[in-house]
Design an enzyme around this catalytic site. Structure first.
Site, PDB file in Angstrom:
ATOM      1  N   PRO A 215       6.574   3.880  -1.286  1.00 41.40           N
ATOM      2  CA  PRO A 215       6.968   5.289  -1.420  1.00 41.40           C
ATOM      3  C   PRO A 215       6.090   5.992  -2.458  1.00 41.40           C
ATOM      4  O   PRO A 215       5.847   5.437  -3.528  1.00 41.40           O
ATOM      5  CB  PRO A 215       8.420   5.212  -1.915  1.00 41.40           C
ATOM      6  CG  PRO A 215       8.866   3.824  -1.634  1.00 41.40           C
ATOM      7  CD  PRO A 215       7.642   2.958  -1.658  1.00 41.40           C
ATOM      8  N   GLU A 216       5.583   7.162  -2.123  1.00 43.54           N
ATOM      9  CA  GLU A 216       4.820   7.926  -3.107  1.00 43.54           C
ATOM     10  C   GLU A 216       5.439   9.305  -3.302  1.00 43.54           C
ATOM     11  O   GLU A 216       6.583   9.512  -2.901  1.00 43.54           O
ATOM     12  CB  GLU A 216       3.324   7.941  -2.782  1.00 43.54           C
ATOM     13  CG  GLU A 216       2.943   8.130  -1.332  1.00 43.54           C
ATOM     14  CD  GLU A 216       1.456   7.865  -1.075  1.00 43.54           C
ATOM     15  OE1 GLU A 216       0.699   8.839  -1.110  1.00 43.54           O
ATOM     16  OE2 GLU A 216       1.058   6.718  -0.846  1.00 43.54           O
TER      17      GLU A 216
ATOM     18  N   LYS B  47       6.181   8.368  -9.199  1.00 53.26           N
ATOM     19  CA  LYS B  47       7.006   7.534  -8.336  1.00 53.26           C
ATOM     20  C   LYS B  47       8.272   7.048  -9.043  1.00 53.26           C
ATOM     21  O   LYS B  47       8.979   6.190  -8.522  1.00 53.26           O
ATOM     22  CB  LYS B  47       6.183   6.334  -7.847  1.00 53.26           C
ATOM     23  CG  LYS B  47       4.915   6.743  -7.078  1.00 53.26           C
ATOM     24  CD  LYS B  47       4.051   5.538  -6.771  1.00 53.26           C
ATOM     25  CE  LYS B  47       2.709   5.970  -6.209  1.00 53.26           C
ATOM     26  NZ  LYS B  47       1.814   4.804  -5.987  1.00 53.26           N
TER      27      LYS B  47
ATOM     28  N   ARG C 222      -7.254  -2.061  -2.145  1.00 53.29           N
ATOM     29  CA  ARG C 222      -6.439  -1.352  -1.164  1.00 53.29           C
ATOM     30  C   ARG C 222      -7.270  -0.990   0.063  1.00 53.29           C
ATOM     31  O   ARG C 222      -8.449  -0.651  -0.052  1.00 53.29           O
ATOM     32  CB  ARG C 222      -5.878  -0.053  -1.767  1.00 53.29           C
ATOM     33  CG  ARG C 222      -5.085  -0.230  -3.044  1.00 53.29           C
ATOM     34  CD  ARG C 222      -3.764  -0.940  -2.816  1.00 53.29           C
ATOM     35  NE  ARG C 222      -2.889  -0.190  -1.939  1.00 53.29           N
ATOM     36  CZ  ARG C 222      -2.029   0.726  -2.359  1.00 53.29           C
ATOM     37  NH1 ARG C 222      -1.929   0.996  -3.634  1.00 53.29           N
ATOM     38  NH2 ARG C 222      -1.267   1.366  -1.496  1.00 53.29           N
TER      39      ARG C 222
END
Ligand code: ZN
Length: 270
Positions: free
Chosen positions: A2-3, A59, A249
């Protein structure tokens, strides 16, 4: 993970569910997720308090309770808060539950976190993780000037810098990938090599990506242009999206729209 926008949606629902409610009981047993790690201390800190508000920075969520207590919540990779009936059977991924009373009505909120990368921290002061967060676009604003200042001090690849929570809070892989595609900037472009025109394009692109997510999330749709589309066609030029690994990433980019002009030092070429 979640961002910014996902966590903002959680903040809004928590505010709706919790504001003005009194915590009448706390059920929490997961020493890995809780701080203090002692469930008894955690429960004792929260029980009996009334929720004043729910804030978000990056976050992280911060539930403000009376008596100067704060409940910090990070959703980790897969965490979420959900409303449930008091006494509802415990779910396998449930790490904590708060029984609430507001205006005579009883409800319960449960913190679900299947992978246990999240955190719940009860504290009387700000925690270091919260204090270390950089500028949050929704709560602090994001301007060309502030982003230029942040990028100018970094030799790192622009995508890594955008995702650095101490520089810009809340931006994760989704928003960074989308924004750089919209702005036509290569993810490995060195942060301090970007021109004023390029920084302006990134700021505009970040706002476009954030607004799109704010609009789409409540409708339950995801209309992303680049993120998660490796191997598919770029909607702008038709070239197949490539996938590279940057800072550990996965990053999707269009090699035609995002031609490498300023490779980050040591990052190699895409
Ligand atoms: Zn393209």
């Amino acid at each position: 993970m979640p961002e910014l926008v996902d966590v903002e949606m959680v903040r809004r629902k928590l505010l709706r569910w919790m504001k003005g409610a009194r915590v009448v009981a706390v059920h929490a047993t997961d020493r890995y997720v809780l701080r203090p790690a002692s469930p008894a201390t955690f429960r004792h800190a929260l029980a009996g308090r009334t929720v004043r508000g729910v804030e978000r920075r990056g976050k992280w969520l911060r539930v403000e309770l009376d008596g100067d207590l704060r409940l910090f919540s990070h959703l980790g990779m897969t965490g979420d808060w959900a409303l449930c009936a008091v006494g509802a059977p415990r779910m396998p991924s449930e790490r904590a539950r708060l029984d609430l009373v507001r205006g005579g009505a009883a409800t319960a909120l449960r913190y679900l976190d299947p992978r246990r990368f999240g955190r719940l921290v009860a504290a009387r002061r700000e925690i270091p993780e919260w204090c270390a967060l950089g500028q949050d676009p929704l709560t602090d604003g994001l301007t060309e000037r502030s982003l230029r200042r942040s990028l100018a001090t970094s030799h790192r690849a622009v995508k890594e810098r955008l995702m650095d929570q101490t520089a810009l809070a809340g931006i994760g892989n989704v928003l960074a990938t989308e924004a750089l595609w919209i702005a036509r900037i290569h993810p490995r472009a060195r942060s301090n090599s970007l021109t004023a025109v390029e920084v302006r394009a990134i700021v505009r692109a970040l706002w476009t990506a954030i607004r799109r997510e704010l609009r789409d999330k409540p409708e339950g749709v995801e209309r992303r242009r680049a993120y998660g589309r490796a191997g598919r066609s770029c909607p702008r030029c038709g070239k197949t999206f490539a996938r590279i690994v940057l800072g550990g990433r996965t990053t999707v980019l269009c090699r035609r729209c995002q031609a490498p002009r300023h490779s980050a030092r040591g990052a190699g070429r895409a």
